[in-house]
Write a protein that holds these residues in place. Structure first.
Motif, mmCIF file in Angstrom:
data_model
loop_
_atom_site.group_PDB
_atom_site.id
_atom_site.type_symbol
_atom_site.label_atom_id
_atom_site.label_comp_id
_atom_site.label_asym_id
_atom_site.label_seq_id
_atom_site.Cartn_x
_atom_site.Cartn_y
_atom_site.Cartn_z
ATOM 1 N N ALA A 35 0.867 -0.939 -0.116
ATOM 2 C CA ALA A 35 0.140 -0.483 -0.052
ATOM 3 C C ALA A 35 1.100 1.460 0.098
ATOM 4 O O ALA A 35 1.663 1.282 0.960
ATOM 5 N N HIS A 36 1.043 2.198 -1.031
ATOM 6 C CA HIS A 36 1.395 3.484 -0.577
ATOM 7 C C HIS A 36 -0.072 4.863 -0.101
ATOM 8 O O HIS A 36 -0.559 4.665 -0.323
ATOM 9 N N THR A 37 1.096 5.743 0.245
ATOM 10 C CA THR A 37 0.014 6.819 0.725
ATOM 11 C C THR A 37 -0.437 8.299 0.074
ATOM 12 O O THR A 37 -0.363 8.622 0.910
ATOM 13 N N SER A 38 -0.397 7.967 -0.961
ATOM 14 C CA SER A 38 0.486 8.854 -1.862
ATOM 15 C C SER A 38 -1.363 9.601 -2.366
ATOM 16 O O SER A 38 -1.793 8.812 -2.933
ATOM 17 N N GLY A 39 -1.493 10.826 -2.042
ATOM 18 C CA GLY A 39 -2.947 11.279 -2.705
ATOM 19 C C GLY A 39 -2.891 10.630 -4.193
ATOM 20 O O GLY A 39 -3.898 11.050 -5.264
ATOM 21 N N GLY A 93 3.228 -10.834 -8.324
ATOM 22 C CA GLY A 93 1.785 -11.300 -7.651
ATOM 23 C C GLY A 93 1.257 -10.561 -6.404
ATOM 24 O O GLY A 93 0.705 -11.681 -5.470
ATOM 25 N N ALA A 94 1.658 -9.427 -5.871
ATOM 26 C CA ALA A 94 1.946 -9.108 -4.971
ATOM 27 C C ALA A 94 0.581 -8.026 -5.109
ATOM 28 O O ALA A 94 -0.270 -8.104 -6.243
ATOM 29 N N ILE A 95 -0.189 -7.817 -3.856
ATOM 30 C CA ILE A 95 -1.664 -6.725 -4.095
ATOM 31 C C ILE A 95 -1.644 -5.167 -3.722
ATOM 32 O O ILE A 95 -1.032 -4.943 -3.198
ATOM 33 N N PRO A 96 -1.668 -4.621 -4.495
ATOM 34 C CA PRO A 96 -1.263 -3.389 -4.833
ATOM 35 C C PRO A 96 -3.017 -2.008 -4.020
ATOM 36 O O PRO A 96 -3.617 -3.021 -4.761
ATOM 37 N N LEU A 97 -2.639 -1.223 -2.847
ATOM 38 C CA LEU A 97 -3.295 -0.614 -2.789
ATOM 39 C C LEU A 97 -2.640 0.682 -2.442
ATOM 40 O O LEU A 97 -1.839 1.050 -2.062
ATOM 41 N N ALA A 98 -3.625 1.432 -2.631
ATOM 42 C CA ALA A 98 -3.564 3.295 -2.208
ATOM 43 C C ALA A 98 -4.429 3.708 -1.023
ATOM 44 O O ALA A 98 -5.786 3.332 -1.185
#
Length: 302
Positions: free
Chosen positions: A97-101, A115-120
């Motif tokens: 997960a990243h914290t960028s707006g 194969g990883a799971i991306p989240l914002a």
């Protein structure tokens, strides 16, 4: 007994956001396994908000974590993600997960490819990097973007931190972030300019004068929207607007300031919105536009 589904969390970037969110996840009984901190300030934040958590190299953090939280500046995010992908650091099934707006999950495509799971997960809040920010999370929303199947995971993480998730479409992230920056960042500039003018005329405590006014204005605007609009521009008080513009032009000329340009831009936007609501006639809009560019009147004897 530990709650089910607890994760080993790694924090990349112990800035004001990363350290606070790491502490919030820890309070939700996730295990923070490592944090990266380069500067003295970030190391101090890590020690204060994440006591006992080891300060590690970024690749070591990624290797140990089930959830990696990337709390780095927008312009550094893409290079960091790609660099770690080149090193083969991302792991299948890992949450990243990243914290960028500004960004959604597109910038995390190298994560997805591994194969990883991306989240914002972007908190719509300004942080100090101190423990008081944890209580602010309780009244905070997060702009959340994820693949449809993974959106509940992103939302659950936000809820665990005590905040409210709001889904933002990938294509809308830039406008979302612009809205927040326009309101929050420019408010700081506005208050600084107003405080500067008041100090120049001898007001010793501008914050005491501005505080009640601005708090009431913000509450009214949030509650009533543009129905709260008031002041000389919205009233079509051309004489007052002319006097303001002239005074600010003279002030900026002497102080090398930037107040007039900000006043003009916001006054024109305010006038257009007042016109759209039927508060100003077309000829009043024209008069206000001219008033904002009016040259200072010559004083007698010149």
């Amino acid at each position: 007994m530990a709650k089910p589904g607890r994760l080993g969390v790694g924090i990349v970037g112990a800035g004001k956001v990363g350290a606070v969110l790491g502490a919030a996840l820890r309070a939700a009984e996730h295990a923070v396994v490592g944090v990266s901190a380069v500067s003295e300030a970030s190391r101090e934040r890590a020690e204060n908000l994440l006591p006992g958590v080891p300060i590690l190299e970024i690749q070591d953090i990624v290797e140990r974590s089930e959830l990696v939280l990337l709390a780095v500046p927008d312009d550094a995010l893409g290079e960091l993600v790609t660099g770690l992908a080149t090193l083969g650091a991302w792991q299948p099934g890992q949450l990243v997960a990243h914290t960028s707006g500004r960004y959604g999950v597109g910038i995390l495509n190298p994560v997805r490819a591994a194969g990883a799971i991306p989240l914002a997960l972007h908190p719509a809040m300004t942080f100090t990097g101190m423990s008081l920010d944890l209580s602010r999370l309780m009244d905070c929303t997060f702009g959340v973007t994820a693949d449809a199947a993974m959106l509940p995971i992103a939302q659950a993480l936000v809820v665990e931190m005590g905040a409210e998730p709001v889904a933002i479409a990938e294509a809308d992230r830039t406008l979302y972030h612009a809205a927040l920056a326009h309101s929050s960042n420019h408010m700081v500039t506005l208050v600084a300019q107003a405080s500067q003018l008041l100090r120049e005329i001898g007001v010793e405590s501008p914050e005491s004068m501005l505080g009640p006014l601005l708090r009431a204005t913000l509450e009214n605007a949030l509650a009533s929207g543009e129905s709260a609009l008031t002041g000389p521009v919205a009233r079509g008080d051309v004489g007052t607007v002319t006097a303001h513009a002239q005074a600010l032009k003279e002030y900026d000329a002497g102080a090398g300031g930037d107040v007039l340009a900000a006043y003009q831009a916001m006054a024109r936007a305010t006038a257009r919105r007042a016109g759209n609501r039927g508060l100003l006639r077309p000829e009043q809009l024209t008069d206000i536009d001219a008033a904002l560019d009016a040259e200072p009147k010559a004083t007698e004897g010149n």
